[in-house]
Design a protein around this motif. Structure first.
Motif, PDB file in Angstrom:
ATOM      1  N   ASP A 231     -98.921   6.744  36.050  1.00  0.00           N
ATOM      2  CA  ASP A 231     -98.531   5.511  36.744  1.00  0.00           C
ATOM      3  C   ASP A 231     -97.786   5.819  38.034  1.00  0.00           C
ATOM      4  O   ASP A 231     -98.065   5.234  39.093  1.00  0.00           O
ATOM      5  N   ILE A 232     -96.821   6.735  37.945  1.00  0.00           N
ATOM      6  CA  ILE A 232     -95.984   7.051  39.101  1.00  0.00           C
ATOM      7  C   ILE A 232     -96.816   7.675  40.218  1.00  0.00           C
ATOM      8  O   ILE A 232     -96.701   7.286  41.395  1.00  0.00           O
ATOM      9  N   ILE A 233     -97.669   8.618  39.876  1.00  0.00           N
ATOM     10  CA  ILE A 233     -98.458   9.308  40.901  1.00  0.00           C
ATOM     11  C   ILE A 233     -99.498   8.381  41.512  1.00  0.00           C
ATOM     12  O   ILE A 233     -99.706   8.380  42.736  1.00  0.00           O
ATOM     13  N   GLU A 234    -100.145   7.548  40.689  1.00  0.00           N
ATOM     14  CA  GLU A 234    -101.118   6.601  41.245  1.00  0.00           C
ATOM     15  C   GLU A 234    -100.452   5.590  42.166  1.00  0.00           C
ATOM     16  O   GLU A 234    -101.002   5.237  43.218  1.00  0.00           O
ATOM     17  N   THR A 235     -99.255   5.136  41.789  1.00  0.00           N
ATOM     18  CA  THR A 235     -98.518   4.213  42.656  1.00  0.00           C
ATOM     19  C   THR A 235     -98.135   4.895  43.955  1.00  0.00           C
ATOM     20  O   THR A 235     -98.265   4.315  45.041  1.00  0.00           O
ATOM     21  N   ALA A 236     -97.672   6.145  43.851  1.00  0.00           N
ATOM     22  CA  ALA A 236     -97.309   6.895  45.058  1.00  0.00           C
ATOM     23  C   ALA A 236     -98.520   7.090  45.963  1.00  0.00           C
ATOM     24  O   ALA A 236     -98.426   6.929  47.186  1.00  0.00           O
ATOM     25  N   ASP A 237     -99.652   7.435  45.379  1.00  0.00           N
ATOM     26  CA  ASP A 237    -100.883   7.601  46.158  1.00  0.00           C
ATOM     27  C   ASP A 237    -101.213   6.330  46.937  1.00  0.00           C
ATOM     28  O   ASP A 237    -101.577   6.377  48.114  1.00  0.00           O
ATOM     29  N   ASP A 238    -101.099   5.194  46.257  1.00  0.00           N
ATOM     30  CA  ASP A 238    -101.415   3.912  46.899  1.00  0.00           C
ATOM     31  C   ASP A 238    -100.438   3.611  48.030  1.00  0.00           C
ATOM     32  O   ASP A 238    -100.848   3.198  49.133  1.00  0.00           O
ATOM     33  N   ILE A 239     -99.142   3.833  47.783  1.00  0.00           N
ATOM     34  CA  ILE A 239     -98.126   3.555  48.810  1.00  0.00           C
ATOM     35  C   ILE A 239     -98.344   4.433  50.038  1.00  0.00           C
ATOM     36  O   ILE A 239     -98.345   3.949  51.180  1.00  0.00           O
ATOM     37  N   ILE A 240     -98.516   5.731  49.809  1.00  0.00           N
ATOM     38  CA  ILE A 240     -98.676   6.656  50.933  1.00  0.00           C
ATOM     39  C   ILE A 240     -99.948   6.333  51.715  1.00  0.00           C
ATOM     40  O   ILE A 240     -99.961   6.386  52.953  1.00  0.00           O
ATOM     41  N   SER A 241    -101.023   5.968  51.026  1.00  0.00           N
ATOM     42  CA  SER A 241    -102.266   5.610  51.711  1.00  0.00           C
ATOM     43  C   SER A 241    -102.051   4.400  52.613  1.00  0.00           C
ATOM     44  O   SER A 241    -102.583   4.345  53.739  1.00  0.00           O
ATOM     45  N   ARG A 242    -101.258   3.432  52.142  1.00  0.00           N
ATOM     46  CA  ARG A 242    -100.986   2.243  52.969  1.00  0.00           C
ATOM     47  C   ARG A 242    -100.116   2.593  54.178  1.00  0.00           C
ATOM     48  O   ARG A 242    -100.330   2.076  55.280  1.00  0.00           O
ATOM     49  N   VAL A 243     -99.139   3.465  53.960  1.00  0.00           N
ATOM     50  CA  VAL A 243     -98.270   3.885  55.069  1.00  0.00           C
ATOM     51  C   VAL A 243     -99.083   4.660  56.112  1.00  0.00           C
ATOM     52  O   VAL A 243     -98.919   4.476  57.319  1.00  0.00           O
ATOM     53  N   ILE A 244     -99.975   5.529  55.644  1.00  0.00           N
ATOM     54  CA  ILE A 244    -100.841   6.280  56.560  1.00  0.00           C
ATOM     55  C   ILE A 244    -101.671   5.320  57.407  1.00  0.00           C
ATOM     56  O   ILE A 244    -101.795   5.494  58.625  1.00  0.00           O
ATOM     57  N   LYS A 245    -102.236   4.288  56.785  1.00  0.00           N
ATOM     58  CA  LYS A 245    -103.056   3.332  57.539  1.00  0.00           C
ATOM     59  C   LYS A 245    -102.222   2.595  58.586  1.00  0.00           C
ATOM     60  O   LYS A 245    -102.679   2.369  59.720  1.00  0.00           O
ATOM     61  N   LEU A 246    -101.005   2.213  58.217  1.00  0.00           N
ATOM     62  CA  LEU A 246    -100.134   1.532  59.185  1.00  0.00           C
ATOM     63  C   LEU A 246     -99.866   2.411  60.404  1.00  0.00           C
ATOM     64  O   LEU A 246     -99.943   1.952  61.544  1.00  0.00           O
ATOM     65  N   GLU A 247     -99.545   3.685  60.160  1.00  0.00           N
ATOM     66  CA  GLU A 247     -99.272   4.594  61.281  1.00  0.00           C
ATOM     67  C   GLU A 247    -100.547   4.863  62.075  1.00  0.00           C
ATOM     68  O   GLU A 247    -100.514   4.901  63.313  1.00  0.00           O
ATOM     69  N   ASP A 248    -101.674   5.057  61.371  1.00  0.00           N
ATOM     70  CA  ASP A 248    -102.954   5.259  62.057  1.00  0.00           C
ATOM     71  C   ASP A 248    -103.267   4.095  63.000  1.00  0.00           C
ATOM     72  O   ASP A 248    -103.624   4.293  64.165  1.00  0.00           O
ATOM     73  N   ASP A 249    -103.152   2.883  62.476  1.00  0.00           N
ATOM     74  CA  ASP A 249    -103.459   1.696  63.284  1.00  0.00           C
ATOM     75  C   ASP A 249    -102.514   1.590  64.475  1.00  0.00           C
ATOM     76  O   ASP A 249    -102.934   1.232  65.584  1.00  0.00           O
ATOM     77  N   SER A 250    -101.227   1.910  64.248  1.00  0.00           N
ATOM     78  CA  SER A 250    -100.245   1.843  65.333  1.00  0.00           C
ATOM     79  C   SER A 250    -100.543   2.877  66.412  1.00  0.00           C
ATOM     80  O   SER A 250    -100.404   2.600  67.610  1.00  0.00           O
ATOM     81  N   ARG A 251    -100.970   4.080  65.995  1.00  0.00           N
ATOM     82  CA  ARG A 251    -101.312   5.121  66.965  1.00  0.00           C
ATOM     83  C   ARG A 251    -102.526   4.708  67.801  1.00  0.00           C
ATOM     84  O   ARG A 251    -102.541   4.886  69.028  1.00  0.00           O
ATOM     85  N   ASP A 252    -103.540   4.152  67.134  1.00  0.00           N
ATOM     86  CA  ASP A 252    -104.742   3.717  67.865  1.00  0.00           C
ATOM     87  C   ASP A 252    -104.400   2.631  68.873  1.00  0.00           C
ATOM     88  O   ASP A 252    -104.858   2.664  70.023  1.00  0.00           O
ATOM     89  N   GLU A 253    -103.587   1.679  68.440  1.00  0.00           N
ATOM     90  CA  GLU A 253    -103.198   0.578  69.329  1.00  0.00           C
ATOM     91  C   GLU A 253    -102.361   1.094  70.497  1.00  0.00           C
ATOM     92  O   GLU A 253    -102.571   0.707  71.655  1.00  0.00           O
ATOM     93  N   PHE A 254    -101.413   1.987  70.203  1.00  0.00           N
ATOM     94  CA  PHE A 254    -100.544   2.544  71.237  1.00  0.00           C
ATOM     95  C   PHE A 254    -101.361   3.313  72.273  1.00  0.00           C
ATOM     96  O   PHE A 254    -101.148   3.190  73.477  1.00  0.00           O
ATOM     97  N   PHE A 255    -102.325   4.081  71.793  1.00  0.00           N
ATOM     98  CA  PHE A 255    -103.144   4.870  72.706  1.00  0.00           C
ATOM     99  C   PHE A 255    -104.025   3.981  73.584  1.00  0.00           C
ATOM    100  O   PHE A 255    -104.217   4.255  74.777  1.00  0.00           O
ATOM    101  N   SER A 256    -104.568   2.913  73.016  1.00  0.00           N
ATOM    102  CA  SER A 256    -105.481   2.059  73.782  1.00  0.00           C
ATOM    103  C   SER A 256    -104.758   1.120  74.737  1.00  0.00           C
ATOM    104  O   SER A 256    -105.289   0.780  75.791  1.00  0.00           O
ATOM    105  N   THR A 257    -103.539   0.693  74.392  1.00  0.00           N
ATOM    106  CA  THR A 257    -102.829  -0.284  75.230  1.00  0.00           C
ATOM    107  C   THR A 257    -101.727   0.335  76.093  1.00  0.00           C
ATOM    108  O   THR A 257    -101.341  -0.251  77.107  1.00  0.00           O
ATOM    109  N   SER A 258    -101.222   1.510  75.690  1.00  0.00           N
ATOM    110  CA  SER A 258    -100.078   2.099  76.417  1.00  0.00           C
ATOM    111  C   SER A 258    -100.270   3.603  76.580  1.00  0.00           C
ATOM    112  O   SER A 258     -99.359   4.392  76.337  1.00  0.00           O
ATOM    113  N   LYS A 259    -101.468   4.008  76.989  1.00  0.00           N
ATOM    114  CA  LYS A 259    -101.796   5.429  77.092  1.00  0.00           C
ATOM    115  C   LYS A 259    -100.842   6.168  78.026  1.00  0.00           C
ATOM    116  O   LYS A 259    -100.379   7.271  77.733  1.00  0.00           O
TER     117      LYS A 259
END
Length: 354
Positions: A231-259
């Motif tokens: 339970d703990i590891i699956e929850t951690a996997d899900d949380i980290i995957s969501r955090v990675i997506k948030l940072e990924d999306d922010s990096r893409d947006e930052f690069f395209s709008t504020s290169k």
């Protein structure tokens, strides 16, 4: 070569390796807290119990004598204690303990911390996002150790611990993540709510203060009781995957709008690191964090992540002392040597195309 020298000279450390999603996740750590049945917790142990614990360490180490090395922490001076802590081999609590021992297995990549807050903490750190892999190693070591000693276990509460908050699985999951763009955009709050809702926490990395520097955060579980390891590891996997997506999306947006802003931030930090004559620890990590982002975003092509990760570890106080073979007389001394080391390391990597 002594056990300590072999540990300190180990070139195969987790921060010197690439791992899955290493652009955002620097490391995945698993710790399993275990205590021996029928003897007091570390704070209350007498000499007889200490000898018994050390005899267990001897038995365990003898199973793989070519790979296992262990040292008594209280036999070291302050420099080497701090160096082991900076390498994430021991904890800050173990630095000041008179009863602590650490066993390091170089081949399988695990350590056993003895007499931290529990008799044993089995620790595995993997580069990148590798919680499942780290747990598999820790779980196998757990079985081997349990074959030598009976654990303190309750059918109702699970594994017993010195701190009641750690009752249950005894499993501590900690993932070190680099979130520079979410930090720059002041959007870390986007990650805090979902992390807390799942029984986890997100903190900074600077000692016990939890201060945030360099966009580096530790995401770890707060709940042990009433959940299984899966339970703990699956929850951690899900949380980290969501955090990675948030940072990924922010990096893409930052690069395209504020290169231009991104490139300016990265190159300014690199320029300071290349020419500064004094650097305190926080400054060094903050600017290396931005250079790391520049490497990931291909703004800078002359360095790789392993090199920058290594520098972020080597700018620490005892690492610097070990690197130069000296003992600092003052903070100013350390700041000057830190700047010298960073300049040389970066300039030795080749010509920069600016």
């Amino acid at each position: 070569m002594t056990g300590l020298e072999e540990i300190l000279n180990e070139s195969n450390s987790f921060w010197r390796k690439q791992g899955p999603r290493n652009d955002i996740v620097l490391s995945s750590r698993i710790r399993l807290g275990r205590n021996i049945k029928s003897i007091p917790f570390p704070d209350s142990m007498g000499d007889g119990e200490m000898e018994y614990l050390f005899s267990v360490a001897d038995k365990f180490a003898s199973r793989e004598p070519s790979d296992n090395r262990y040292i008594k922490v209280n036999s070291l001076d302050l420099h080497y204690k701090r160096l082991l802590r900076e390498k994430n081999i021991i904890t800050s609590e173990m630095e000041g303990s008179e009863k602590s021992l650490v066993l390091v297995n170089r081949n399988r990549g695990f350590t056993i911390l003895m007499n931290d807050s529990d008799h044993f903490r089995i620790q595995v750190i993997k580069p990148g996002f590798q919680l499942q892999e780290a747990f598999i190693t820790a779980d196998s070591v757990d079985d081997e150790l349990n074959s030598l000693v009976p654990y303190a276990f309750s059918e109702k509460y699970g594994y017993l611990a010195s701190n009641p908050a750690n009752l249950g699985t005894g499993l501590k999951v900690s993932v070190l993540v680099h979130l520079p763009v979410l930090t720059l955009q002041k959007r870390i709050s986007d990650t805090v709510a979902p992390v807390k809702e799942c029984g986890f926490q997100i903190t900074g990395t600077l000692g016990n203060s939890g201060r945030i520097i360099g966009g580096l955060y530790v995401i770890s579980n707060r709940k042990f009781l009433g959940l299984s390891e899966v339970d703990i590891i699956e929850t951690a996997d899900d949380i980290i995957s969501r955090v990675i997506k948030l940072e990924d999306d922010s990096r893409d947006e930052f690069f395209s709008t504020s290169k231009n802003e991104l490139e300016d931030t990265v190159w300014r930090s690199l320029g300071l690191l290349l020419y500064a004559r004094r650097l305190n620890y926080v400054e060094a990590v903050e600017h290396l964090s931005r250079v790391r982002l520049g490497v990931v975003m291909s703004v800078i092509k002359d360095y790789d992540l392993v090199h920058i990760n290594d520098l972020m570890v080597k700018v620490q106080w005892s690492h610097l002392q070990e690197h130069f073979g000296i003992r600092f007389r003052s903070i100013i001394d350390s700041d000057e040597f830190r700047a010298t080391m960073v300049r040389k390391e970066l300039k030795n990597s080749g010509e920069l195309d600016v």
